[in-house]
Write a protein that holds these residues in place. Structure first.
Motif, mmCIF file in Angstrom:
data_model
loop_
_atom_site.group_PDB
_atom_site.id
_atom_site.type_symbol
_atom_site.label_atom_id
_atom_site.label_comp_id
_atom_site.label_asym_id
_atom_site.label_seq_id
_atom_site.Cartn_x
_atom_site.Cartn_y
_atom_site.Cartn_z
ATOM 1 N N VAL A 24 0.774 -1.285 0.052
ATOM 2 C CA VAL A 24 0.027 -0.016 0.112
ATOM 3 C C VAL A 24 1.140 1.186 -0.021
ATOM 4 O O VAL A 24 1.892 1.326 0.918
ATOM 5 C CB VAL A 24 -0.971 -0.100 1.127
ATOM 6 C CG1 VAL A 24 -1.712 1.296 1.331
ATOM 7 C CG2 VAL A 24 -1.952 -1.269 1.152
ATOM 8 N N MET A 25 0.678 2.134 -0.711
ATOM 9 C CA MET A 25 1.254 3.540 -1.008
ATOM 10 C C MET A 25 0.549 4.476 -0.652
ATOM 11 O O MET A 25 -0.573 4.491 -0.989
ATOM 12 C CB MET A 25 1.942 3.630 -2.543
ATOM 13 C CG MET A 25 3.243 2.915 -2.669
ATOM 14 S SD MET A 25 2.909 1.213 -2.961
ATOM 15 C CE MET A 25 1.956 0.721 -4.377
ATOM 16 N N VAL A 26 1.051 5.388 0.164
ATOM 17 C CA VAL A 26 0.529 6.746 0.607
ATOM 18 C C VAL A 26 1.420 7.881 0.120
ATOM 19 O O VAL A 26 2.524 7.772 0.458
ATOM 20 C CB VAL A 26 0.171 6.667 1.940
ATOM 21 C CG1 VAL A 26 -0.683 8.230 2.149
ATOM 22 C CG2 VAL A 26 -0.978 5.627 2.293
ATOM 23 N N ALA A 27 0.768 8.600 -0.793
ATOM 24 C CA ALA A 27 1.407 9.841 -1.228
ATOM 25 C C ALA A 27 0.617 11.171 -0.890
ATOM 26 O O ALA A 27 -0.206 11.098 -0.774
ATOM 27 C CB ALA A 27 1.906 9.920 -2.787
ATOM 28 N N VAL A 28 1.706 12.145 -0.205
ATOM 29 C CA VAL A 28 1.108 13.521 0.075
ATOM 30 C C VAL A 28 1.902 14.608 -0.673
ATOM 31 O O VAL A 28 3.343 14.580 -0.327
ATOM 32 C CB VAL A 28 1.394 13.626 1.582
ATOM 33 C CG1 VAL A 28 0.863 15.330 1.906
ATOM 34 C CG2 VAL A 28 0.538 12.550 2.504
ATOM 35 N N ALA A 29 1.320 15.344 -1.475
ATOM 36 C CA ALA A 29 1.906 16.225 -2.344
ATOM 37 C C ALA A 29 1.425 17.552 -2.119
ATOM 38 O O ALA A 29 -0.035 17.671 -1.965
ATOM 39 C CB ALA A 29 1.889 15.864 -3.894
ATOM 40 N N ASN A 30 2.283 18.566 -2.192
ATOM 41 C CA ASN A 30 1.657 19.991 -2.032
ATOM 42 C C ASN A 30 2.312 20.722 -3.021
ATOM 43 O O ASN A 30 3.641 20.671 -3.445
ATOM 44 C CB ASN A 30 1.608 20.492 -0.771
ATOM 45 C CG ASN A 30 2.891 20.660 -0.233
ATOM 46 O OD1 ASN A 30 3.745 19.768 0.074
ATOM 47 N ND2 ASN A 30 3.683 21.912 -0.317
ATOM 48 N N GLU A 31 1.517 21.892 -3.302
ATOM 49 C CA GLU A 31 2.022 22.930 -4.312
ATOM 50 C C GLU A 31 2.919 23.843 -3.304
ATOM 51 O O GLU A 31 2.628 23.969 -2.083
ATOM 52 C CB GLU A 31 0.689 23.725 -4.927
ATOM 53 C CG GLU A 31 -0.030 22.903 -5.607
ATOM 54 C CD GLU A 31 -1.010 23.828 -6.164
ATOM 55 O OE1 GLU A 31 -1.591 24.681 -5.685
ATOM 56 O OE2 GLU A 31 -2.034 23.264 -6.950
ATOM 57 N N GLY A 32 3.770 24.480 -3.764
ATOM 58 C CA GLY A 32 4.712 25.328 -3.208
ATOM 59 C C GLY A 32 6.090 25.174 -3.711
ATOM 60 O O GLY A 32 6.520 24.468 -4.593
ATOM 61 N N ASN A 33 7.004 25.830 -2.819
ATOM 62 C CA ASN A 33 8.358 25.775 -3.223
ATOM 63 C C ASN A 33 9.017 24.384 -2.997
ATOM 64 O O ASN A 33 8.639 23.775 -2.222
ATOM 65 C CB ASN A 33 9.133 26.676 -2.490
ATOM 66 C CG ASN A 33 8.955 28.391 -2.565
ATOM 67 O OD1 ASN A 33 8.380 28.641 -3.895
ATOM 68 N ND2 ASN A 33 8.558 29.243 -1.598
ATOM 69 N N PRO A 34 10.033 24.118 -3.914
ATOM 70 C CA PRO A 34 10.609 22.760 -3.673
ATOM 71 C C PRO A 34 11.445 22.900 -2.466
ATOM 72 O O PRO A 34 11.989 23.765 -2.050
ATOM 73 C CB PRO A 34 11.260 22.594 -4.947
ATOM 74 C CG PRO A 34 11.805 23.944 -5.611
ATOM 75 C CD PRO A 34 10.462 24.811 -5.192
ATOM 76 N N ILE A 35 11.619 21.580 -1.816
ATOM 77 C CA ILE A 35 12.696 21.458 -0.805
ATOM 78 C C ILE A 35 14.049 21.891 -1.241
ATOM 79 O O ILE A 35 14.270 21.290 -2.278
ATOM 80 C CB ILE A 35 12.593 19.894 -0.155
ATOM 81 C CG1 ILE A 35 10.933 20.021 0.465
ATOM 82 C CG2 ILE A 35 13.722 19.884 1.018
ATOM 83 C CD1 ILE A 35 11.028 18.319 0.754
ATOM 84 N N PRO A 36 14.898 22.781 -0.442
ATOM 85 C CA PRO A 36 16.275 22.808 -1.061
ATOM 86 C C PRO A 36 16.977 21.484 -1.075
ATOM 87 O O PRO A 36 17.031 20.688 -0.386
ATOM 88 C CB PRO A 36 16.739 24.027 -0.050
ATOM 89 C CG PRO A 36 15.471 24.465 0.588
ATOM 90 C CD PRO A 36 14.533 23.197 0.446
ATOM 91 N N GLU A 37 17.692 21.557 -2.324
ATOM 92 C CA GLU A 37 18.454 20.205 -2.620
ATOM 93 C C GLU A 37 19.429 19.940 -1.427
ATOM 94 O O GLU A 37 19.614 18.768 -1.062
ATOM 95 C CB GLU A 37 19.366 20.310 -3.891
ATOM 96 C CG GLU A 37 19.656 18.954 -4.386
ATOM 97 C CD GLU A 37 20.191 19.013 -5.817
ATOM 98 O OE1 GLU A 37 21.253 18.254 -5.952
ATOM 99 O OE2 GLU A 37 19.632 19.557 -6.665
#
Length: 195
Positions: free
Chosen positions: A116-129
């Motif tokens: 089972v996969m759960v993904a949480v995505a949000n709009e906004g700035n990327p996480i700094p590399e």
């Protein structure tokens, strides 16, 4: 505003503060136990990931009424997990999405080949590399939230998420692009019982 409404607002704020304080103390206890070599205690029972995700979304919406969260479910989402711990993991990810992101948040739960996969995505700035290699380490942050005090947390949320995923013989990962970050948790539908 009536006296009753003022009192109700005060008590509601007090209750939310008490819940945040309890969560912070619980996170510190988990951090201490796992850093001393103890495993995160979990108890597996029959669960439905769709219900866990729905409850987590409702909890975060209650704390952040302006949050725009879209829940998408696909496949047979039944399994054996510690429902409270998995709920905590999803609430942590959603809370981070609200605090650090902007715009729409999407939660997707799907099942395939015994996982089972759960993904949480949000709009906004990327996480700094530069922050990605240590993102799941305790007491670290890739960026500072706009909020101060207790609302900013203590930098244990993603570490706790990793501990919960590991206790379920699963993984947590993140991909960050110009569209924003996407966290993915993968756990077996039927993990072996904890020792």
């Amino acid at each position: 505003m009536s006296r009753q409404n003022k009192c109700g607002g005060f008590l509601g704020g007090w209750a939310r503060g008490a819940v945040r304080m309890k969560q912070m103390i619980d996170d510190l206890l988990i951090f201490t136990r796992t850093r001393l070599g103890d495993l995160l205690p979990v108890g597996f029972t029959a669960q439905n990931m769709g219900r866990i995700c729905s409850d987590a979304v409702d909890e975060v919406r209650a704390s952040y009424p302006d949050a725009r969260i879209d829940l998408r479910l696909d496949g047979d989402l039944r399994g054996r997990w510690d429902g409270g711990r998995i709920g905590q993991l999803i609430v942590n990810l959603l809370t981070n999405a609200v605090r650090y992101g902007s715009g729409q948040i999407v939660v997707e739960a799907s099942a395939r080949d015994g996982w089972v996969m759960v993904a949480v995505a949000n709009e906004g700035n990327p996480i700094p590399e530069r922050g990605l290699p240590t993102l799941f380490d305790p007491l670290t942050r890739a960026t500072m939230p706009d909020r101060r005090g207790m609302a900013a947390g203590i930098g244990l949320g993603l570490y706790i998420c990793r501990c919960i995923a590991s206790a379920h013989q699963g993984t947590i990962s993140v991909v960050s692009s110009a569209a924003g970050p996407r966290f993915t948790v993968a756990i077996p539908a039927l993990p072996s019982s904890p020792a």
